[in-house]
Write an enzyme that holds these catalytic residues in place. Structure first.
Site, mmCIF file in Angstrom:
data_model
loop_
_atom_site.group_PDB
_atom_site.id
_atom_site.type_symbol
_atom_site.label_atom_id
_atom_site.label_comp_id
_atom_site.label_asym_id
_atom_site.label_seq_id
_atom_site.Cartn_x
_atom_site.Cartn_y
_atom_site.Cartn_z
ATOM 1 N N ASP A 52 0.753 -1.182 -0.066
ATOM 2 C CA ASP A 52 -0.096 -0.220 0.100
ATOM 3 C C ASP A 52 0.831 1.198 0.134
ATOM 4 O O ASP A 52 0.497 2.465 0.549
ATOM 5 C CB ASP A 52 -0.900 -0.080 1.224
ATOM 6 C CG ASP A 52 -1.951 -1.072 1.119
ATOM 7 O OD1 ASP A 52 -2.101 -1.696 0.025
ATOM 8 O OD2 ASP A 52 -2.738 -1.239 2.167
ATOM 9 N N ARG A 93 -0.212 -9.707 -6.524
ATOM 10 C CA ARG A 93 0.565 -10.826 -6.196
ATOM 11 C C ARG A 93 0.446 -12.100 -6.828
ATOM 12 O O ARG A 93 1.480 -12.791 -7.462
ATOM 13 C CB ARG A 93 0.541 -11.081 -4.592
ATOM 14 C CG ARG A 93 0.989 -9.638 -3.855
ATOM 15 C CD ARG A 93 0.419 -9.984 -2.233
ATOM 16 N NE ARG A 93 0.332 -8.508 -1.979
ATOM 17 C CZ ARG A 93 1.524 -8.292 -0.740
ATOM 18 N NH1 ARG A 93 2.604 -9.024 -0.575
ATOM 19 N NH2 ARG A 93 1.186 -7.052 -0.484
ATOM 20 N N LYS A 151 4.025 -11.151 3.749
ATOM 21 C CA LYS A 151 2.463 -11.189 3.380
ATOM 22 C C LYS A 151 2.440 -12.036 2.144
ATOM 23 O O LYS A 151 3.143 -11.975 0.965
ATOM 24 C CB LYS A 151 2.020 -9.988 3.286
ATOM 25 C CG LYS A 151 0.659 -9.983 2.599
ATOM 26 C CD LYS A 151 0.055 -8.520 2.496
ATOM 27 C CE LYS A 151 -1.417 -8.553 1.896
ATOM 28 N NZ LYS A 151 -2.020 -7.061 1.818
ATOM 29 N N HIS A 153 -1.054 -13.942 1.320
ATOM 30 C CA HIS A 153 -2.377 -13.563 0.673
ATOM 31 C C HIS A 153 -2.693 -14.423 -0.315
ATOM 32 O O HIS A 153 -3.506 -13.857 -1.230
ATOM 33 C CB HIS A 153 -2.467 -12.002 0.554
ATOM 34 C CG HIS A 153 -3.882 -11.517 0.709
ATOM 35 N ND1 HIS A 153 -4.276 -10.131 0.412
ATOM 36 C CD2 HIS A 153 -4.855 -12.117 1.180
ATOM 37 C CE1 HIS A 153 -5.396 -10.175 0.641
ATOM 38 N NE2 HIS A 153 -6.015 -11.043 1.181
ATOM 39 N N HIS A 240 0.860 -1.401 5.128
ATOM 40 C CA HIS A 240 -0.894 -1.836 5.175
ATOM 41 C C HIS A 240 -1.069 -1.429 6.974
ATOM 42 O O HIS A 240 -0.310 -1.774 7.872
ATOM 43 C CB HIS A 240 -0.825 -3.228 4.994
ATOM 44 C CG HIS A 240 -2.048 -3.640 4.896
ATOM 45 N ND1 HIS A 240 -3.111 -3.915 5.856
ATOM 46 C CD2 HIS A 240 -2.690 -3.932 3.684
ATOM 47 C CE1 HIS A 240 -4.133 -4.362 5.436
ATOM 48 N NE2 HIS A 240 -4.423 -4.306 3.994
#
Length: 556
Positions: A52, A93, A151, A153, A240
């Site tokens: 982000d 991603r 991360k 995800h 984030h």
């Protein structure tokens, strides 16, 4: 927790159509770097994703936050000023690790936001499916040690974890976000982590940025004696939400944002112009409808808003500090000069807060957390930076994360390789996140998979390598986007946009990005034929990539 190692993730990508890398006076192509190399001679790859990050956050992109290590990397390589992602994290991603469209490889929508008509459909599994070859799998088969921290995800189950998708060692946050000091999640249940595929509890002294960096250094260090190159994927969960950082990190920025978000917006644009990363005629974009000017806030509200941005700045500052430690580790072990580093944000700036897009979380936050001024940034606080600071960090681009307007899909990125000098320090070439994998594979001399891979049929890579000898200089920039029903299409100078209120009027809009990079002048009525041609292009993209428009729209 060991504090001697660090890593920075790499890939090599995106370049202009003339010269790309040049050692001393010579221009070379990707093949001359690594084409016929054995696996032990190939460059290492460090791929770094910050979560982000706003387009102008780095000093080398116009920001005032102290990022000397990242700026040195950016300025020694090539900054990509026209780099596009998906509107949010997991779809980006998915494309980064496959070179294929997210609607085909399992993240047609974020797993958390699937609509009833998308659930159970191919391409909407909510995890990275097997239809494409994963970058880590390909490099693993080519003789690389493969490591990942941060991360993920891309799937919560063990069979969808990094350990099952080509990573030799991994420590992964499975959720879209989590607390930076503990396993605080959004709503009950908390954030989950897997190490090498197994669910684990976080250590007591956990701080996400420090932990992910040092764990990655440990992984790299463990493989030093194997005489193999490494692929290291460092996916920070900063910046984030929730906004959290050590008190000493936050103190460094106390009072830094007294001027407020409106002045910062103009300052960032002017600095970005001076850096050459945005057009020279870039202008501020309007605040969201209903959002107050800084001058209209009372003093208490100003202090509260300032603290949010102070924490945000501290989080990025810490990323830079630990990146510096990682780079020093690579230098001290003789690995830095042979490491390709690619850095990017996974989408545009995050502009949501508890009043914008996360209203349903307010009761939970009021129960779980303490957001009073004196507690902001601590482990039991839960804050987002909000739309006004996001507007400032996005620079001259409209809106933010989760939207297909430029502010949501244009992200900062750069590539550097210490053994080579870049012919052009700034590239305005149109690049998408799907181009990273094929560029990297060509640069290190690994053939992209086609047809059968590891006993299964895989989709072709649709991103294109941007090494000198493969660039089609006549091709116009072209790409399509869709997320949560928000649509976009780019062809040449033109941009098609369709978003719901208050970020659009639920109708197709048309912009010329050369004359209007801030998407302020809707030309749909003025150019009806161009509008219809662009709609047709988007429809072709949607059909080819199995886009399913949701029958339920998330407020996020």
């Amino acid at each position: 927790m060991q504090k001697s190692f660090l890593v920075a993730v790499a890939i090599v990508a995106m370049v202009t159509a003339c010269t790309w890398l040049k050692p001393e006076q010579e221009t070379v192509t990707g093949q001359s770097v690594a084409a016929n190399a054995t696996s032990s001679q190939r460059p290492n790859i460090l791929l770094i994703v910050v979560d982000d990050l706003g387009f102008t956050d780095l000093g080398s992109f116009g920001g005032e936050i102290e990022t000397p290590n990242l700026d040195q990397l950016a300025n020694s390589g090539m900054r990509l000023t026209n780099f596009y992602t998906a509107p949010t994290c997991s779809p980006t991603r998915a494309m980064l690790l496959t070179g294929a469209d997210n609607h085909l490889v399992g993240l047609g929508n974020m797993a958390e936001l699937l609509s009833p008509n998308q659930k159970g459909q191919p391409g909407y599994e909510g995890y990275l499916n097997d239809r494409a070859a994963n970058l880590a799998e390909v490099l693993q088969q080519a003789g690389y040690n493969t490591y990942m921290t941060g991360k993920w995800h891309l799937g919560k189950q063990a069979e969808h974890s990094p350990a099952a998708r080509g990573f030799d060692k991994s420590y992964a946050l499975l959720n879209g976000g989590g607390g930076h000091f503990d396993d605080l999640g959004l709503f009950e249940g908390g954030a989950q982590y897997r190490e090498d595929g197994k669910l684990v509890k976080l250590p007591e002294d956990f701080y996400s940025t420090q932990f992910f960096t040092e764990k990655l250094m440990q992984y790299i260090d463990s493989g030093k004696q194997q005489n193999k190159p490494f692929f290291a994927y460092l996916a920070y969960s900063a910046v984030h939400w929730p906004l959290q950082a050590p008190a000493e990190s936050i103190a460094k920025y106390r009072g830094k944002y007294e001027q407020g978000y409106d002045q910062l917006h103009e300052q960032r644009i002017n600095n970005a112009i001076a850096q050459g990363v945005v057009p020279a005629d870039s202008k501020p974009v309007p605040r969201l409808q209903g959002e107050p000017a800084w001058a209209d806030l009372d003093e208490e509200k100003k202090h509260y808003e300032q603290r949010k941005m102070e924490i945000y700045a501290a989080m990025l500052d810490d990323v830079d500090i630990y990146m510096g430690k990682l780079l020093n580790y690579l230098k001290s072990t003789g690995q830095y000069d042979n490491t390709i580093i690619f850095f990017m944000s996974d989408n545009g700036a995050e502009g949501h807060d508890l009043e914008h897009g996360l209203v349903e979380a307010i009761p939970w936050v009021e129960k779980c957390c303490n957001n009073r001024y004196e507690n902001m940034g601590k482990p039991d606080s839960y804050l987002l930076v909000g739309p006004n600071w996001a507007r400032a960090t996005a620079g001259p681009y409209k809106h933010y994360k989760a939207y297909t307007s430029e502010g949501g899909i244009k992200a900062p990125a750069f590539i550097t390789y210490p053994q080579k000098t870049f012919a052009q320090p700034l590239s305005t070439q149109f690049v998408t996140v799907k181009d990273v994998m094929p560029t990297l594979l060509q640069l290190v001399g690994v053939e992209a998979p086609a047809g059968q891979f590891l006993g299964r049929e895989v989709l072709p890579i649709t991103g294109r390598s941007l090494l000198v000898n493969s660039v089609d200089t006549s091709a116009l920039p072209e790409a399509g986007w869709e997320l949560i029903g928000r649509r976009g299409y780019r062809h040449g100078d033109w941009k098609l946009l369709h978003q719901q209120a208050p970020y659009g009027n639920d109708a197709w809009q048309l912009y010329n990005l050369v004359t209007d990079p801030g998407e302020q002048k809707n030309l749909a009525a003025k150019h009806p034929q161009k509008l219809q041609a662009m709609i047709k292009r988007w429809q072709q993209y949607a059909k080819k990539n199995n886009v399913i428009i949701p029958d339920w729209y998330s407020s996020y």
